[in-house]
Write a protein that holds these residues in place. Structure first.
Motif, PDB file in Angstrom:
ATOM      1  N   ILE A  66       0.842  -1.199   0.000  1.00 13.54           N
ATOM      2  CA  ILE A  66       0.000   0.000   0.000  1.00 13.54           C
ATOM      3  C   ILE A  66       0.877   1.249   0.000  1.00 13.54           C
ATOM      4  N   GLU A  67       1.805   1.321   0.929  1.00 12.06           N
ATOM      5  CA  GLU A  67       2.787   2.397   0.926  1.00 12.06           C
ATOM      6  C   GLU A  67       3.899   2.041   1.906  1.00 12.06           C
TER       7      GLU A  67
ATOM      8  N   ILE B  23       6.937   3.853   4.568  1.00 10.99           N
ATOM      9  CA  ILE B  23       7.249   5.099   5.263  1.00 10.99           C
ATOM     10  C   ILE B  23       8.666   5.039   5.814  1.00 10.99           C
TER      11      ILE B  23
ATOM     12  N   LEU C  68      10.039  12.614   7.118  1.00 11.78           N
ATOM     13  CA  LEU C  68       9.004  13.631   7.327  1.00 11.78           C
ATOM     14  C   LEU C  68       7.968  13.034   8.272  1.00 11.78           C
TER      15      LEU C  68
ATOM     16  N   PRO D 236       1.937  17.256   8.239  1.00  9.45           N
ATOM     17  CA  PRO D 236       2.246  17.085   6.816  1.00  9.45           C
ATOM     18  C   PRO D 236       3.384  18.001   6.375  1.00  9.45           C
ATOM     19  N   GLY D 237       4.428  17.406   5.807  1.00  6.13           N
ATOM     20  CA  GLY D 237       5.538  18.172   5.259  1.00  6.13           C
ATOM     21  C   GLY D 237       6.625  18.553   6.239  1.00  6.13           C
TER      22      GLY D 237
ATOM     23  N   LEU E  51       3.146  24.140   8.744  1.00  9.76           N
ATOM     24  CA  LEU E  51       1.808  24.650   9.023  1.00  9.76           C
ATOM     25  C   LEU E  51       1.877  25.496  10.270  1.00  9.76           C
TER      26      LEU E  51
ATOM     27  N   LEU F  85      -1.222  22.507  -0.931  1.00 11.77           N
ATOM     28  CA  LEU F  85      -2.083  21.614  -1.700  1.00 11.77           C
ATOM     29  C   LEU F  85      -2.371  22.131  -3.093  1.00 11.77           C
TER      30      LEU F  85
ATOM     31  N   PHE G 298       4.211  18.693  -1.563  1.00 10.11           N
ATOM     32  CA  PHE G 298       5.262  18.644  -0.540  1.00 10.11           C
ATOM     33  C   PHE G 298       6.576  19.101  -1.168  1.00 10.11           C
TER      34      PHE G 298
ATOM     35  N   ARG H 249      -6.833   8.548   2.902  1.00 10.04           N
ATOM     36  CA  ARG H 249      -5.867   9.093   1.957  1.00 10.04           C
ATOM     37  C   ARG H 249      -4.616   8.217   1.978  1.00 10.04           C
ATOM     38  N   ARG H 250      -4.485   7.324   0.997  1.00  7.85           N
ATOM     39  CA  ARG H 250      -3.322   6.432   0.989  1.00  7.85           C
ATOM     40  C   ARG H 250      -2.161   7.052   0.203  1.00  7.85           C
ATOM     41  N   GLY H 251      -0.957   6.686   0.598  1.00  2.00           N
ATOM     42  CA  GLY H 251       0.201   7.000  -0.235  1.00  2.00           C
ATOM     43  C   GLY H 251       1.010   8.215   0.164  1.00  2.00           C
ATOM     44  N   TYR H 252       0.615   8.934   1.230  1.00  2.00           N
ATOM     45  CA  TYR H 252       1.360  10.144   1.584  1.00  2.00           C
ATOM     46  C   TYR H 252       1.894  10.134   3.015  1.00  2.00           C
ATOM     47  N   ARG H 253       1.859   8.974   3.658  1.00  2.00           N
ATOM     48  CA  ARG H 253       2.388   8.923   5.031  1.00  2.00           C
ATOM     49  C   ARG H 253       3.873   9.270   5.050  1.00  2.00           C
TER      50      ARG H 253
ATOM     51  N   PHE I 283       5.227  11.552   3.659  1.00  6.30           N
ATOM     52  CA  PHE I 283       5.346  13.011   3.712  1.00  6.30           C
ATOM     53  C   PHE I 283       4.694  13.588   4.963  1.00  6.30           C
TER      54      PHE I 283
ATOM     55  N   MET J  79       1.571  12.876   5.983  1.00  9.87           N
ATOM     56  CA  MET J  79       0.124  13.068   5.834  1.00  9.87           C
ATOM     57  C   MET J  79      -0.616  11.821   6.298  1.00  9.87           C
ATOM     58  N   PRO J  80      -1.407  11.941   7.386  1.00 10.21           N
ATOM     59  CA  PRO J  80      -2.173  10.785   7.880  1.00 10.21           C
ATOM     60  C   PRO J  80      -3.217  10.328   6.872  1.00 10.21           C
ATOM     61  N   TRP J  81      -3.744   9.121   7.075  1.00  5.04           N
ATOM     62  CA  TRP J  81      -4.786   8.608   6.191  1.00  5.04           C
ATOM     63  C   TRP J  81      -6.095   9.351   6.383  1.00  5.04           C
TER      64      TRP J  81
ATOM     65  N   VAL K  96      -8.864  15.419  -2.616  1.00 11.44           N
ATOM     66  CA  VAL K  96      -7.583  16.040  -2.281  1.00 11.44           C
ATOM     67  C   VAL K  96      -6.579  14.921  -2.004  1.00 11.44           C
ATOM     68  N   LEU K  97      -5.504  14.866  -2.778  1.00 11.11           N
ATOM     69  CA  LEU K  97      -4.513  13.799  -2.645  1.00 11.11           C
ATOM     70  C   LEU K  97      -5.207  12.433  -2.630  1.00 11.11           C
TER      71      LEU K  97
ATOM     72  N   TYR L  83      -9.212  15.930   7.086  1.00 11.69           N
ATOM     73  CA  TYR L  83      -8.176  15.877   8.116  1.00 11.69           C
ATOM     74  C   TYR L  83      -8.113  17.279   8.710  1.00 11.69           C
TER      75      TYR L  83
ATOM     76  N   ALA M 204      -4.889  19.700   9.585  1.00 10.54           N
ATOM     77  CA  ALA M 204      -4.170  20.437   8.546  1.00 10.54           C
ATOM     78  C   ALA M 204      -5.156  21.137   7.610  1.00 10.54           C
TER      79      ALA M 204
ATOM     80  N   VAL N 119      -7.389  19.837   5.629  1.00 14.64           N
ATOM     81  CA  VAL N 119      -7.315  19.169   4.331  1.00 14.64           C
ATOM     82  C   VAL N 119      -8.581  18.366   4.052  1.00 14.64           C
TER      83      VAL N 119
END
Lengths: 240, 320
Positions: A46-47, A49, A135, A139-140, A180, A199, A205, B18-22, B24, B26-28, B124-125, B131, B134, B136
């Motif tokens: 899935i991803e 980290i 990170l 976020p970021g 932020l 965004l 990012f 929101r998958r794929g940005y942890r 960076f 960014m929580p789900w 969004v993403l 969320y 942030a 979002v």
């Protein structure tokens, strides 16, 4: 280098741990595996980290059982390393910073605490390259390594309720940037006009794990010029 | 269009997250009770991950400015359509101009309202989830307030004769009250004393008032570490059970930050996390040691339930 540990983080998580230290060489192995795994494109991942010294791989065990994922990861780890020219393999990102004044209210404290002038603090802070180990937090938000120990200082006894976005701070032996507006206890030495999390930008990012950050001191005129450009870009995006 | 007349305690737009940005930071985000999300959507005729409203503790009041087909799942907030009880774990047509109002959950914590076509919030993403920390996603990145208006996504026309559909009682899960959560040990169980692990798996913990979409802080017998409680900050995901130096467990939930610095004694299995999401202050929590095969079986059963519900309730077509 030490043995790699494969740890269980729930039925949908695998932690690949490379060591127990904050160390650029350990971190480079984390980023290398993250890239290799992304390139491999396994169905069911899935991803992943990256953090200081480990990679968390989140996966769907009904698509990719752990018994198949672990040997795949081991195979990626056994590929001989071809050292990238840039070392860590990330991009170098320069952040303009307006140091001191209302944007860096703790600059004088950092100087006094370390027996330096404010000019020396700025010179030292802006002469290093900082590795984005990971990170997280918000976020970021980059966890940066590489700050000179000559700038180290304790956090505020009582955190500020609102730290503006773009603030550059020091906490202990770390330096970082707030993407932020948020509460925070870091000592603030300046602010960057660039947005680390946006965004509406084509790339939300600004920084990625494994990048290298450099801070460049700018004067007020240049700071506002950067900010104007950011605002014009935002306006144009909204107008589209 | 749905007009929000009153928002309830905390109502947000959520989907699968929101998958794929942890990586960076960014929580789900996404629905806290994944089963209620999926079932509400399936009953309403949507794909299981469409955007819904998640209501917390109380649900406010909504006026439908167009005819719709909606489903309610999760905590029972005594919903009423034009004053008549609407039921729970059900789908039903709503006439244009009708008001759907909610009270307070007597037990359980979160109710889900799905509408055929989904809640139309910007993606969004990759997700419509809110969320709030942030700002979002969802409705302007925030919880709903009275005066807001929501759009319904494109859907087949529904008429007033669309059938009412109820989930068979056997598929309605327990909601709220005391919970037993199955846990896989790790990734840092070796940082705990053996009596600390025994304490964790044999004691009753109580949900404190510090519980939200980020995490649930529990209170009970202190879990003893071997030495340090802190680790070099590493990655977190929903289900992780962090134990800080005070020995009190914190279970990470949908909005949990992507990294943390406390040792993690275990991870609540995915299918059980919804049980905690439906618990509230004062409810008690037991952690049960679970082998990985059992977690996989639970996950497989959850997916099979979705498939069975989907088969039993085919898409709502042209209706009227």
């Amino acid at each position: 280098m030490g043995a790699v540990r494969m740890l269980v983080a729930g039925e949908q998580g695998l932690v690949v741990e490379f060591g127990n230290a904050i160390d650029p060489a350990v971190n480079a192995r984390v980023h290398r595996l993250a890239r290799a795994l992304a390139t491999r494109g396994l169905e069911g991942v899935i991803e992943s980290i990256p953090t200081y010294r480990s990679l968390l791989v989140l996966f769907d065990p009904l698509v990719l059982p752990r018994e198949r994922l672990v040997p795949e990861v081991e195979a990626l780890l056994s590929i001989p390393v071809v050292e990238e020219a840039s070392g860590a393999g990330g991009n170098t990102v320069e952040l303009p910073v307006l140091y001191g004044g209302e944007f860096g209210p703790d600059l004088a404290f950092i100087a006094r605490h370390n027996g330096l002038s404010t000019e020396e603090v700025i010179a030292i802070h802006s002469s290093s390259s900082y590795l984005v180990y990971m990170l997280g937090f918000t976020p970021g938000f980059p966890y940066l390594g590489g700050m000179s120990s000559r700038l180290a200082a304790p956090r505020l006894l009582s955190p500020r309720g609102k730290v503006p976005s773009g603030s550059v701070g020091i906490a202990g032996s770390q330096t970082g940037v707030y993407p932020l507006e948020s509460p925070g206890g870091w000592r603030l030495i300046g602010r960057t006009p660039l947005r680390l999390f946006d965004l509406e930008a084509g790339r939300p990012f600004l920084l990625a794990p494994g990048d290298v950050v450099r801070f460049r001191p700018v004067d007020e005129e240049e700071y506002w010029a950067y900010l104007q450009v950011e605002e014009i870009r935002a306006f144009e995006r909204r107008g589209r | 269009m749905i007009a929000v007349l009153a928002s309830g305690f905390l109502t947000t737009v959520q989907d699968e997250g929101r998958r794929g940005y942890r990586a960076f930071g960014m929580p789900w985000a996404g629905a806290m009770d994944r089963y209620a999300l999926a079932v509400a959507n399936l009953l309403a005729g949507n794909p299981p991950g469409a955007a819904v409203l998640e209501m917390t503790l109380s649900g406010g009041s909504l006026r439908f400015e167009e005819a719709a087909y909606a489903a309610l799942c999760g905590a029972d907030m005594g919903a009423a359509l034009e004053g008549a009880p609407a039921g729970n774990w059900v789908a039903f047509p709503i006439a244009s101009g009708a008001t759907l109002s909610f009270g307070t959950a007597a037990r359980g914590c979160r109710a889900y309202l799905a509408v055929l076509g989904g809640i139309d919030a910007p993606v969004v993403l990759g997700s419509r989830s809110t969320y709030t920390r942030a700002g979002v996603g969802g409705f302007g990145g925030r919880a709903l307030a009275g005066g807001d208006t929501l759009r319904i996504g494109p859907a087949p026309a529904v008429g007033r004769f669309s059938p009412r559909r109820s989930l068979p009682a056997a598929l309605v899960p327990p909601c709220g009250g005391d919970v037993r959560l199955r846990v896989l040990a790790g990734p840092q169980e070796d940082m705990f004393a053996s009596d600390g692990i025994a304490t964790f798996f044999s004691s009753a913990y109580t949900v404190t008032d510090r519980n939200d979409r980020m995490g649930y802080r529990l209170e009970g017998p202190a879990i003893r570490h071997n030495g340090e409680a802190d680790i070099i900050t590493d990655a977190l995901a929903p289900g992780a059970v962090q134990v800080p130096g005070d020995g009190m467990p914190i279970v990470m939930m949908a909005d949990c930050q992507t990294s943390g610095g406390y040792a993690k004694i275990g991870t609540v299995i995915g299918p059980d996390l919804r049980l905690l999401a439906q618990s509230r202050r004062g409810d008690s929590v037991h952690f049960l040691h679970c082998p990985e095969e059992e977690a996989i079986t639970a996950l497989r059963e959850e997916r099979a339930a979705y498939a069975a519900i989907k088969e039993r309730f085919p898409d709502v077509g042209g209706g009227g």
